[in-house]
Design a protein around this motif. Structure first.
Motif, PDB file in Angstrom:
ATOM      1  N   HIS A  93      -0.307 -12.227  -9.770  1.00 25.33           N
ATOM      2  CA  HIS A  93      -1.135 -11.406  -8.884  1.00 25.33           C
ATOM      3  C   HIS A  93      -0.641 -11.482  -7.443  1.00 25.33           C
ATOM      4  O   HIS A  93      -0.640 -10.466  -6.731  1.00 25.33           O
ATOM      5  CB  HIS A  93      -2.607 -11.814  -8.978  1.00 25.33           C
ATOM      6  CG  HIS A  93      -3.236 -11.452 -10.283  1.00 25.33           C
ATOM      7  ND1 HIS A  93      -3.408 -10.154 -10.710  1.00 25.33           N
ATOM      8  CD2 HIS A  93      -3.720 -12.233 -11.277  1.00 25.33           C
ATOM      9  CE1 HIS A  93      -3.960 -10.141 -11.896  1.00 25.33           C
ATOM     10  NE2 HIS A  93      -4.165 -11.391 -12.271  1.00 25.33           N
ATOM     11  N   ASN A  96       2.500  -9.331  -7.105  1.00 28.14           N
ATOM     12  CA  ASN A  96       2.124  -7.915  -7.078  1.00 28.14           C
ATOM     13  C   ASN A  96       1.479  -7.541  -5.754  1.00 28.14           C
ATOM     14  O   ASN A  96       1.743  -6.452  -5.209  1.00 28.14           O
ATOM     15  CB  ASN A  96       1.189  -7.582  -8.234  1.00 28.14           C
ATOM     16  CG  ASN A  96       1.942  -7.384  -9.519  1.00 28.14           C
ATOM     17  OD1 ASN A  96       3.100  -6.996  -9.524  1.00 28.14           O
ATOM     18  ND2 ASN A  96       1.290  -7.671 -10.635  1.00 28.14           N
ATOM     19  N   ARG A  97       0.652  -8.405  -5.231  1.00 32.41           N
ATOM     20  CA  ARG A  97      -0.006  -8.124  -3.947  1.00 32.41           C
ATOM     21  C   ARG A  97       1.022  -7.991  -2.827  1.00 32.41           C
ATOM     22  O   ARG A  97       0.959  -7.050  -2.026  1.00 32.41           O
ATOM     23  CB  ARG A  97      -1.009  -9.238  -3.622  1.00 32.41           C
ATOM     24  CG  ARG A  97      -1.734  -9.015  -2.325  1.00 32.41           C
ATOM     25  CD  ARG A  97      -2.777 -10.073  -2.096  1.00 32.41           C
ATOM     26  NE  ARG A  97      -3.249 -10.003  -0.714  1.00 32.41           N
ATOM     27  CZ  ARG A  97      -3.907 -10.958  -0.118  1.00 32.41           C
ATOM     28  NH1 ARG A  97      -4.210 -12.083  -0.752  1.00 32.41           N
ATOM     29  NH2 ARG A  97      -4.287 -10.827   1.131  1.00 32.41           N
ATOM     30  N   ASN A 100       3.017  -4.742  -3.296  1.00 31.47           N
ATOM     31  CA  ASN A 100       2.204  -3.575  -2.936  1.00 31.47           C
ATOM     32  C   ASN A 100       1.975  -3.483  -1.429  1.00 31.47           C
ATOM     33  O   ASN A 100       2.032  -2.388  -0.857  1.00 31.47           O
ATOM     34  CB  ASN A 100       0.875  -3.590  -3.691  1.00 31.47           C
ATOM     35  CG  ASN A 100       1.041  -3.188  -5.135  1.00 31.47           C
ATOM     36  OD1 ASN A 100       1.745  -2.233  -5.436  1.00 31.47           O
ATOM     37  ND2 ASN A 100       0.416  -3.925  -6.032  1.00 31.47           N
ATOM     38  N   GLU A 101       1.715  -4.606  -0.789  1.00 31.68           N
ATOM     39  CA  GLU A 101       1.560  -4.593   0.670  1.00 31.68           C
ATOM     40  C   GLU A 101       2.862  -4.171   1.344  1.00 31.68           C
ATOM     41  O   GLU A 101       2.840  -3.399   2.303  1.00 31.68           O
ATOM     42  CB  GLU A 101       1.090  -5.952   1.175  1.00 31.68           C
ATOM     43  CG  GLU A 101      -0.362  -6.222   0.875  1.00 31.68           C
ATOM     44  CD  GLU A 101      -0.892  -7.508   1.488  1.00 31.68           C
ATOM     45  OE1 GLU A 101      -0.273  -8.027   2.448  1.00 31.68           O
ATOM     46  OE2 GLU A 101      -1.941  -7.993   1.011  1.00 31.68           O
TER      47      GLU A 101
END
Length: 109
Positions: A93, A96-97, A100-101
């Protein structure tokens, strides 16, 4: 060497390409020392490498350098927190964070 140690060194360093060179080198070391978390270190390695390639021969404003160091620190903190939890789901997670950021950012590195 731990990721937390590298994070703290990066946070206390002056913003600039030399700091990213050291970050990149530390990530290379961590990839060798902790292959179970190599994807985390490789992501940060790539960010640091790109920053150096883009800005080592350019003059950047102190504000630009400081802003980008803060951005990198935000990513490092996200990843460090997940590494400290020690479970694959948290790490997944966190990766992925960060990705994405980054994708929603100005992509300065």
């Amino acid at each position: 060497m731990t990721f937390s140690t590298v994070l703290n060194k990066f946070a206390s360093s002056l913003p600039g390409t030399d700091t990213y060179v050291k970050l990149r080198q530390s990530m290379q070391t961590l990839i060798q020392e902790d292959p179970n978390n190599a994807s985390v270190y490789f992501l940060v390695f790539g960010f640091a490498r790109t920053y150096v390639m883009l800005y080592e021969d350019q003059e950047v404003s102190p504000q630009f350098a400081e802003d980008n160091q803060k951005l990198m620190l935000s990513y490092l903190h996200i990843l460090d927190e997940a590494l400290q939890k020690g479970d694959a789901a948290s790490l997944y997670h966190a990766l992925n964070r960060v990705v994405n950021e980054y994708e929603n950012s100005k992509k300065v590195f």
